[in-house]
Design an enzyme around this catalytic site. Sequence first.
Site, mmCIF file in Angstrom:
data_model
loop_
_atom_site.group_PDB
_atom_site.id
_atom_site.type_symbol
_atom_site.label_atom_id
_atom_site.label_comp_id
_atom_site.label_asym_id
_atom_site.label_seq_id
_atom_site.Cartn_x
_atom_site.Cartn_y
_atom_site.Cartn_z
ATOM 1 N N LYS A 1 17.151 21.327 -11.869
ATOM 2 C CA LYS A 1 16.433 20.133 -11.967
ATOM 3 C C LYS A 1 17.195 18.981 -12.616
ATOM 4 O O LYS A 1 17.948 18.991 -13.528
ATOM 5 C CB LYS A 1 15.176 20.368 -12.865
ATOM 6 C CG LYS A 1 14.146 21.245 -11.886
ATOM 7 C CD LYS A 1 13.364 20.426 -10.909
ATOM 8 C CE LYS A 1 12.610 19.442 -11.443
ATOM 9 N NZ LYS A 1 11.466 19.835 -12.040
ATOM 10 N N SER B 1 15.823 21.190 -16.833
ATOM 11 C CA SER B 1 14.874 21.937 -17.054
ATOM 12 C C SER B 1 15.563 23.418 -17.916
ATOM 13 O O SER B 1 16.441 23.591 -17.558
ATOM 14 C CB SER B 1 14.330 22.387 -15.804
ATOM 15 O OG SER B 1 13.612 23.664 -15.981
ATOM 16 N N HIS C 1 0.834 -1.338 -0.049
ATOM 17 C CA HIS C 1 0.089 0.078 0.061
ATOM 18 C C HIS C 1 0.790 1.271 -0.137
ATOM 19 O O HIS C 1 0.543 2.620 0.582
ATOM 20 C CB HIS C 1 -1.060 -0.178 1.318
ATOM 21 C CG HIS C 1 -1.742 -1.219 1.518
ATOM 22 N ND1 HIS C 1 -3.048 -1.674 0.658
ATOM 23 C CD2 HIS C 1 -1.299 -2.385 2.178
ATOM 24 C CE1 HIS C 1 -3.422 -2.608 1.068
ATOM 25 N NE2 HIS C 1 -2.501 -3.308 1.868
ATOM 26 N N GLU D 1 9.509 8.208 -17.020
ATOM 27 C CA GLU D 1 8.304 9.065 -17.491
ATOM 28 C C GLU D 1 7.721 8.703 -18.891
ATOM 29 O O GLU D 1 6.751 8.180 -19.109
ATOM 30 C CB GLU D 1 8.256 10.378 -17.253
ATOM 31 C CG GLU D 1 8.593 10.901 -15.790
ATOM 32 C CD GLU D 1 8.906 12.254 -15.864
ATOM 33 O OE1 GLU D 1 8.218 13.041 -16.510
ATOM 34 O OE2 GLU D 1 9.279 12.801 -14.888
#
Length: 419
Positions: free
Chosen positions: A266, A260, A147, A273
């Site tokens: 970043k 970024s 979970h 992704e």
Amino acid sequence: MTLWSARTGDTSVDPAVAGFLRADDTELLPYDCAGTRIHAERLQLAGVLSDAELSEINARLEEIADAGASLLEPTDEDVHSAIERLLGPVGRKIHAGRSRNDQVVTAFRLYVEDAARQAAAATSQLASTLVDRADAEADTVMPGYTHLQRAQPVTMGHHLLAWCEMLLRDRARFELAAEHAARLPLGAGALAGSTLPLPTSDGQLPNSLDAVADRDFALDYLYAAACLFVHLSRMGEEIILWVTSEFGFARLPEHAATGSSMMPQKLNPDVAELTRAKAGAAIGRLTGLLATLKALPLAYNLDLQEDKPPVFAARKDVSQALAAFTVLVRGLEFDAEQLRAAAADPLMLATDAAEALVAGGVPFRDAHEQVAGSVRDGSFAAPGDAEQSAAARRAPGPGDVAAAVTAMRERLARGTTTS
Ligand code: ARG
């Protein structure tokens, strides 16, 4: 000029219709040359082609396969018409005993077999990389989750080997898809065979109607690809979580991340992704082809022309994603300290405490209640630490990763089986 202009005379197909009907099948070209070669050999054995004509056809097919897409013209309806055109005068004999219906599925089967074998090899490659990482992280304790809540201590080695299990099943699915594809529909003609005495060979499909209509092998490949992508998306999701500041379990290798354009600090897990997103398209391709095949009457229908683009796209995604993902997991830097600190949460040893009571003769439900009570009132005392806890849970638990690594390497080397 179409292959059937003798039937339609001077009436040419409207450009809007022709454009709509044209197949998106350039990738099939070398495979159609290979299928045409098999057909030409059969024609020679049947006495339709002389030895000289067969050699000429074979030489020409080799040139066509080498030159590839550059030879295609916008007026070619599909690669099959193009190859017949490109064969020149000797091409006027090649279509005896054959239809584009058995021709296309022959080429497509060769294509899918090739794509599936390559996917199996690349899947194996990723699994091998993961086994090496698991070997190095055999004793690196980390929290195991249910979970997405800390549950019991495991090791990173054990976790990475779980990923290998998924990939081993994926490899077996690709190998099965390759095996299913490796059959020959040639001789089925348009739907009902041919009166010419064409010989058959190993792998011959026994029913001409089924031979031209069946696309199960493409479904098998798309299913294997969809499962692989679902697995990669699960692994990718964990990597995305692990490299957040919140988890801090791993750092992205700079050569497998992007920055970024605006925020200078970043480093983004783009490979994970994009893989996660492409799982959606992979599932869509499988369900799309299933829907195309649903309720289709025997034998060939032009609906079947739509079987190829999803498979071409799947092949590209599978090969690119596996290559990029392999680079990503090879370079991922685990933060053993952070993992150990997270695994040191004493409450994760509550089950061990209950099991210790069971070993002393206490019924499990009583032991559970007793430990839960001590957790509730803040008096729980952990029996040992995360390392001891993980080591005490033998196979199939995290207790002996070294042996599991050895077994996994053997399974990978053996091929085909999942166990
Ligand atoms: N281009 C077609 C396909 O991809 C093969 C030929 C279609 N046959 C026909 N009779 N129109 O399936």
